[in-house]
Design an enzyme around this catalytic site. Structure first.
Site, mmCIF file in Angstrom:
data_model
loop_
_atom_site.group_PDB
_atom_site.id
_atom_site.type_symbol
_atom_site.label_atom_id
_atom_site.label_comp_id
_atom_site.label_asym_id
_atom_site.label_seq_id
_atom_site.Cartn_x
_atom_site.Cartn_y
_atom_site.Cartn_z
ATOM 1 C CG HIS A 131 -2.243 -0.728 0.917
ATOM 2 N ND1 HIS A 131 -3.148 -0.315 -0.037
ATOM 3 C CD2 HIS A 131 -2.765 -1.860 1.460
ATOM 4 C CE1 HIS A 131 -4.172 -1.140 -0.067
ATOM 5 N NE2 HIS A 131 -3.962 -2.087 0.827
ATOM 6 C CG ASP A 161 -2.407 5.069 -3.295
ATOM 7 O OD1 ASP A 161 -1.501 4.268 -3.542
ATOM 8 O OD2 ASP A 161 -3.323 4.829 -2.497
#
Length: 368
Positions: A131, A161
């Protein structure tokens, strides 16, 4: 579909979470016709419910089961009529499903195949889960965020991200489209968050190499090491941000605060004293009082606004940086950047429910 510089571009997005949908949303904001292929069945437990997922605004949704030959054929037929495909599976998954680059580009050699992952398509960790926080940890970017003597601080998932991932994917797609225009051949864009986050830290590596940066948190000019580049608590338990880096801005900051006996800006030995004076002074008034005092000045002081406060900021409101859409009056960031000859869309379109536009898109795109 909206007006915009990418009007006429057809994009197929294989449903995912995080940076892939954001990249596709950005293309839709710029006018592309984005069709999201949603899975049959429940969605991700950590994603917003479909009706409230603003990263799907302006898109249309087709439902297809990629575990069936019929579902795979729908995707192949759509990509045959598109210029871009975006997917965010782990390496090898799209190939096993039958919609990998070779399978898709056999039907459409000019297609740009955008792949969004954390670790990239190769390397020892390519097949491993991860992540934003773990990608940033290995690039050094996470190490650089935080205060002196404290642990690294997590910059939510904006840096990895969306900054190092989605935006680099979009840049890669647009560059590959330009190449396809001249060569007639598409290509695969391998956008990895680790690559993008490392690339974003270029200036830190430059400063480090020239001796202007120490590889420690909170001891440098722009990482809260300098007292004139930091945040300070106010009397109402809120905060102001101070970014008075240049001498003329620092001089205005000190003058507005009435700190005539403040240390010289780059007297590093007296920085602890300066930080204490600034903290003591800002604690005497409310955040909004300070905002009013510094309004119209070049002292580089701004109120730290919450997510719900930001849309009402006078400057952002004047620029329409946030807009409201839908029957439920949802406030959200407006498309960016802006273009002189391509107006912003009047409406962005509600986030679609999975499969909401299946019949409409297949008919419009000529898929049997």
């Amino acid at each position: 579909m909206s007006e915009g510089p990418l009007r006429g571009l057809r994009v197929v997005e294989l449903a995912g979470i995080g940076p892939g949908p954001f990249a596709a949303m950005l293309l839709a904001d710029l006018g592309a016709d984005v069709v999201r292929v949603d899975r049959v069945g429940p969605g991700s437990p950590i994603a917003p419910p479909p009706a409230g997922d603003l990263t799907n605004r302006g898109k249309r949704s087709v439902a297809a089961d990629l575990k069936t030959p019929e579902g795979v054929e729908v995707v192949l037929a759509l990509t045959e009529r598109a210029q871009v495909l975006i997917e965010g599976f782990r390496p090898g998954v799209a190939e096993r499903l039958g919609v990998g680059p070779e399978q898709v580009m056999a039907r459409n050699p000019a297609l740009v195949y955008g792949r969004m992952t954390g670790w990239g398509q190769d390397g020892p960790l390519a097949a491993r889960a991860g992540h934003d926080i773990t990608y940033l940890a290995r690039t050094g970017a996470l190490h650089a965020v935080g205060r002196a003597g404290g642990p690294p601080q997590v910059p939510v998932n904006l840096l990895g991200d969306y900054g190092g991932g989605a935006l680099y994917l979009v840049v890669g797609i647009l560059a590959a489209l330009r190449s396809a225009e001249t060569t007639g051949r598409g290509q695969v864009v391998d956008a990895a968050i680790v690559d993008g986050a490392a690339h974003l830290s270029m200036i830190l590596h430059s400063l480090l190499a020239t001796g202007l940066w120490r590889d420690q948190r909170g001891v440098n000019l722009i990482d809260t090491g300098a007292p004139f580049y930091d945040v300070y608590r106010t009397a109402d338990d809120r905060y102001v941000a101070v970014g008075a880096l240049e001498p003329q801005f620092y001089a205005e900051l000190i003058a507005r605060l009435g700190l005539d006996d403040a240390p010289e800006q780059f007297d590093v030995a007296r920085w602890p004293q300066l930080r204490a004076r600034l903290a003591e002074t800002f604690a005497t008034r409310s955040r909004d009082d300070w905002a009013a005092l510094f309004d119209g000045t070049d002292a580089c002081v701004a109120p730290v606004l919450s997510l719900t406060e930001a849309p009402s900021d006078p400057h952002l409101a004047a620029r329409h940086t946030f807009i409201t859409t839908g029957d439920d009056v949802v406030t959200q960031p407006a498309p960016a950047p802006r273009f002189s000859a391509s107006p912003r869309p009047v409406t962005l379109g509600e986030p679609p429910l999975p499969g909401q536009h299946t019949a409409e898109v297949l008919a419009e795109w000529g898929v049997a």
